[in-house]
Design a protein around this motif. Structure first.
Motif, PDB file in Angstrom:
ATOM      1  N   ASP A  89       0.739  -1.156   0.001  1.00  0.00           N
ATOM      2  CA  ASP A  89      -0.029   0.045   0.118  1.00  0.00           C
ATOM      3  C   ASP A  89       0.754   1.357  -0.127  1.00  0.00           C
ATOM      4  O   ASP A  89       0.513   2.502  -0.707  1.00  0.00           O
ATOM      5  N   ALA A 143      -5.513   6.957  -1.679  1.00  0.00           N
ATOM      6  CA  ALA A 143      -6.457   6.226  -2.626  1.00  0.00           C
ATOM      7  C   ALA A 143      -6.565   5.013  -1.825  1.00  0.00           C
ATOM      8  O   ALA A 143      -5.853   4.289  -1.531  1.00  0.00           O
ATOM      9  N   HIS A 144      -7.982   4.605  -1.569  1.00  0.00           N
ATOM     10  CA  HIS A 144      -8.243   3.275  -0.903  1.00  0.00           C
ATOM     11  C   HIS A 144      -9.318   2.567  -1.657  1.00  0.00           C
ATOM     12  O   HIS A 144     -10.347   3.166  -2.180  1.00  0.00           O
ATOM     13  N   HIS A 148      -7.361   7.075   6.344  1.00  0.00           N
ATOM     14  CA  HIS A 148      -6.864   5.838   5.690  1.00  0.00           C
ATOM     15  C   HIS A 148      -5.947   5.235   6.645  1.00  0.00           C
ATOM     16  O   HIS A 148      -6.490   3.828   6.578  1.00  0.00           O
ATOM     17  N   HIS A 208      -7.054   0.914   8.062  1.00  0.00           N
ATOM     18  CA  HIS A 208      -6.114  -0.136   8.012  1.00  0.00           C
ATOM     19  C   HIS A 208      -5.670  -0.577   9.360  1.00  0.00           C
ATOM     20  O   HIS A 208      -5.332  -1.854   9.513  1.00  0.00           O
TER      21      HIS A 208
HETATM   22 ZN   LIG Z   1      -6.198   1.533   2.051  1.00  0.00          ZN
END
Ligand SMILES: [Zn+2]
Ligand SMILES: [Zn+2]
Length: 272
Positions: free
Chosen positions: A140, A197-198, A227, A231
């Motif tokens: 990521d 961005a996810h 974000h 996670h």
């Molecule tokens: Zn993400």
């Protein structure tokens, strides 16, 4: 068991069906779990008509069924009976001596693999960590670098595209999509607000979908706090962020998933 395996669990355990639930204090004290719903379906399909009806001590060995313990794969025999003739209840006995002794609050799971019944337990904490599809996305950071520094990503097994992320940011008007008032800074690489961005449906689940997941409909733009929290944060922080994404970005019809599926992908579901 009330919870049915979602795509994340199926992928992790290499199975097509399984169920899980949290063990109660009562069950631990009684050293037995009353199987319900989907658990019953799985167990009865595998053992067909061979489950002992009556008291577990009726006839020595009659109640024993073979299970494989997750993750070791050790074979063990646990007692499984219908205590009443009407088969209204299906009871599984815990056995510390055989290696299966969950603690109160543990997640107990059952699944079928290669025509055998696997059983295991882990703390709810470990379940949420290990069973989140996000835990698999180790590339990521390099993906965020690709977007925000226009540098070729050194590693990204999922091959995510910069263009898709940038389009999603423009679409989000360069604001955090979880909370639009969140404080942002201007990126020196793009001259726009820095966002991450996810993918709403995690790209690590790509093999479970017939449609492309790296598309604008599946990309949500979040501030670094939201974000990273999505996670890495414990459910108290992560769930409200996912709640807001679910409300604002209905990905469901496009990808054929429900809101419950999404909580399951992130291992943020309420486990009962
Ligand atoms: Zn993400
Ligand atoms: Zn935010």
């Amino acid at each position: 068991m009330k919870m049915i395996f979602g795509k994340t669990q199926k992928q992790k355990f290499g199975t097509y069906e399984g169920a899980y639930s949290v063990v109660t204090d009562r069950e631990i004290k009684d050293s037995q779990i009353t199987l319900t719903d989907h658990e019953v379906e799985i167990v009865t399909r595998l053992f067909k008509g061979t489950i002992h009806v009556g008291n577990v001590k009726d006839s020595w060995g009659a109640a024993e069924k073979t299970f494989r313990l997750y993750p070791s794969g050790h074979q063990m025999h646990l007692n499984l009976v219908y205590p009443k003739p009407g088969k209204s209840e299906l009871r599984l006995y815990l056995a510390a001596g055989k290696g299966f002794m969950p603690e109160t609050g543990d997640v107990v799971f059952l699944f079928i693999k290669d025509a055998e019944l696997w059983i295991g337990n882990m703390s709810e904490f470990n379940w949420r960590f290990q069973l989140s599809a996000l835990t698999d996305d180790t590339d990521d950071n390099s993906y965020q670098d690709l977007i925000n520094q226009n540098r070729q990503a050194t590693v990204d097994v999922y091959n995510r595209k910069r263009r898709v992320a940038l389009d999603a940011m423009a679409h989000a008007r360069y604001r955090c999509e979880a909370t639009s008032s969140h404080r942002l800074f201007v990126s020196k690489a793009t001259g726009k607000n820095y966002l991450e961005a996810h993918h709403i449906i995690p790209v690590s689940l790509g093999s479970q979908f017939n449609v492309q997941l790296d598309v604008i409909e599946n990309v949500v733009c979040l501030c670094p706090f939201c974000h990273r929290a999505l996670h890495h944060a414990e459910p108290g922080i992560a769930v409200p962020i996912l709640d807001r994404i679910v409300k604002r970005r209905p990905v469901f019809t496009t990808f054929g998933v429900t809101a419950n599926d999404l909580y399951n992908f992130y291992a943020l579901e309420k486990i009962i």
